[in-house]
Scaffold this active site. Sequence first.
Site, PDB file in Angstrom:
ATOM      1  N   VAL A   1     -11.526   2.722  -3.110  1.00 25.55           N
ATOM      2  CA  VAL A   1     -11.122   2.153  -4.391  1.00 25.55           C
ATOM      3  C   VAL A   1     -12.101   1.023  -4.676  1.00 25.55           C
ATOM      4  O   VAL A   1     -12.231   0.088  -3.883  1.00 25.55           O
ATOM      5  CB  VAL A   1      -9.672   1.639  -4.374  1.00 25.55           C
ATOM      6  CG1 VAL A   1      -9.328   0.972  -5.706  1.00 25.55           C
ATOM      7  CG2 VAL A   1      -8.703   2.777  -4.083  1.00 25.55           C
TER       8      VAL A   1
ATOM      9  N   ASP B   1       0.865  -1.179   0.000  1.00 22.03           N
ATOM     10  CA  ASP B   1       0.000   0.000   0.000  1.00 22.03           C
ATOM     11  C   ASP B   1       0.903   1.231   0.000  1.00 22.03           C
ATOM     12  O   ASP B   1       1.794   1.342   0.848  1.00 22.03           O
ATOM     13  CB  ASP B   1      -0.893  -0.010   1.246  1.00 22.03           C
ATOM     14  CG  ASP B   1      -2.004   1.025   1.195  1.00 22.03           C
ATOM     15  OD1 ASP B   1      -1.735   2.186   0.826  1.00 22.03           O
ATOM     16  OD2 ASP B   1      -3.140   0.680   1.545  1.00 22.03           O
TER      17      ASP B   1
ATOM     18  N   HIS C   1      -6.826  -5.506   2.984  1.00 24.29           N
ATOM     19  CA  HIS C   1      -5.655  -4.907   3.625  1.00 24.29           C
ATOM     20  C   HIS C   1      -5.090  -5.914   4.628  1.00 24.29           C
ATOM     21  O   HIS C   1      -5.838  -6.454   5.444  1.00 24.29           O
ATOM     22  CB  HIS C   1      -6.043  -3.643   4.402  1.00 24.29           C
ATOM     23  CG  HIS C   1      -6.619  -2.562   3.558  1.00 24.29           C
ATOM     24  ND1 HIS C   1      -5.886  -1.463   3.173  1.00 24.29           N
ATOM     25  CD2 HIS C   1      -7.860  -2.402   3.028  1.00 24.29           C
ATOM     26  CE1 HIS C   1      -6.655  -0.668   2.437  1.00 24.29           C
ATOM     27  NE2 HIS C   1      -7.857  -1.216   2.334  1.00 24.29           N
TER      28      HIS C   1
ATOM     29  N   HIS D   1     -10.489  -5.676  -2.586  1.00 23.81           N
ATOM     30  CA  HIS D   1      -9.146  -5.810  -2.038  1.00 23.81           C
ATOM     31  C   HIS D   1      -9.206  -6.009  -0.531  1.00 23.81           C
ATOM     32  O   HIS D   1     -10.173  -5.621   0.116  1.00 23.81           O
ATOM     33  CB  HIS D   1      -8.266  -4.602  -2.378  1.00 23.81           C
ATOM     34  CG  HIS D   1      -8.772  -3.289  -1.867  1.00 23.81           C
ATOM     35  ND1 HIS D   1      -9.841  -2.617  -2.429  1.00 23.81           N
ATOM     36  CD2 HIS D   1      -8.332  -2.514  -0.845  1.00 23.81           C
ATOM     37  CE1 HIS D   1     -10.044  -1.487  -1.765  1.00 23.81           C
ATOM     38  NE2 HIS D   1      -9.144  -1.404  -0.796  1.00 23.81           N
TER      39      HIS D   1
END
Length: 142
Positions: free
Chosen positions: A100, A35, A106, A104
Amino acid sequence: MAEAYDPGNIFAKILRGEIPSHRVYEDEAVVAFMDVMPQGTGHTLVVPKAPSRNMLDADPATLGALFAVVQKVAVAVKKAFDADGLTLMQFNEPASGQTVYHLHVHVIPRFEGVPLKPHSGQMEKPEVLAEHAGKIRAALAG
């Protein structure tokens, strides 16, 4: 009604190689990379190659492949940074904090007494991201 997937999102551009990234893992279905605005040392993103806006519209097979890699990357991240624990985060739609719109997860190593940094828009230095990516790749290699 759900929003349509936008192939112009930043993660789609990273997957196509239009925007550089510090990749730590890639297979036929999933990519993991650092990231650029980390909330902690070693903050890594795990992203399916399949175009999914978020978990709500993803094919179950995409989720299976994604979370198998999330586990693999999480183990490597914890080892690479000698972390005390891990935080996994996955957001769906604006009310949850998703910014976004490509599915995804994290993966953030956690250390006793060290709070997460805010997602401030402050980009990490490329050389730091490269160093962290190298540590994770080494941990993945065994």
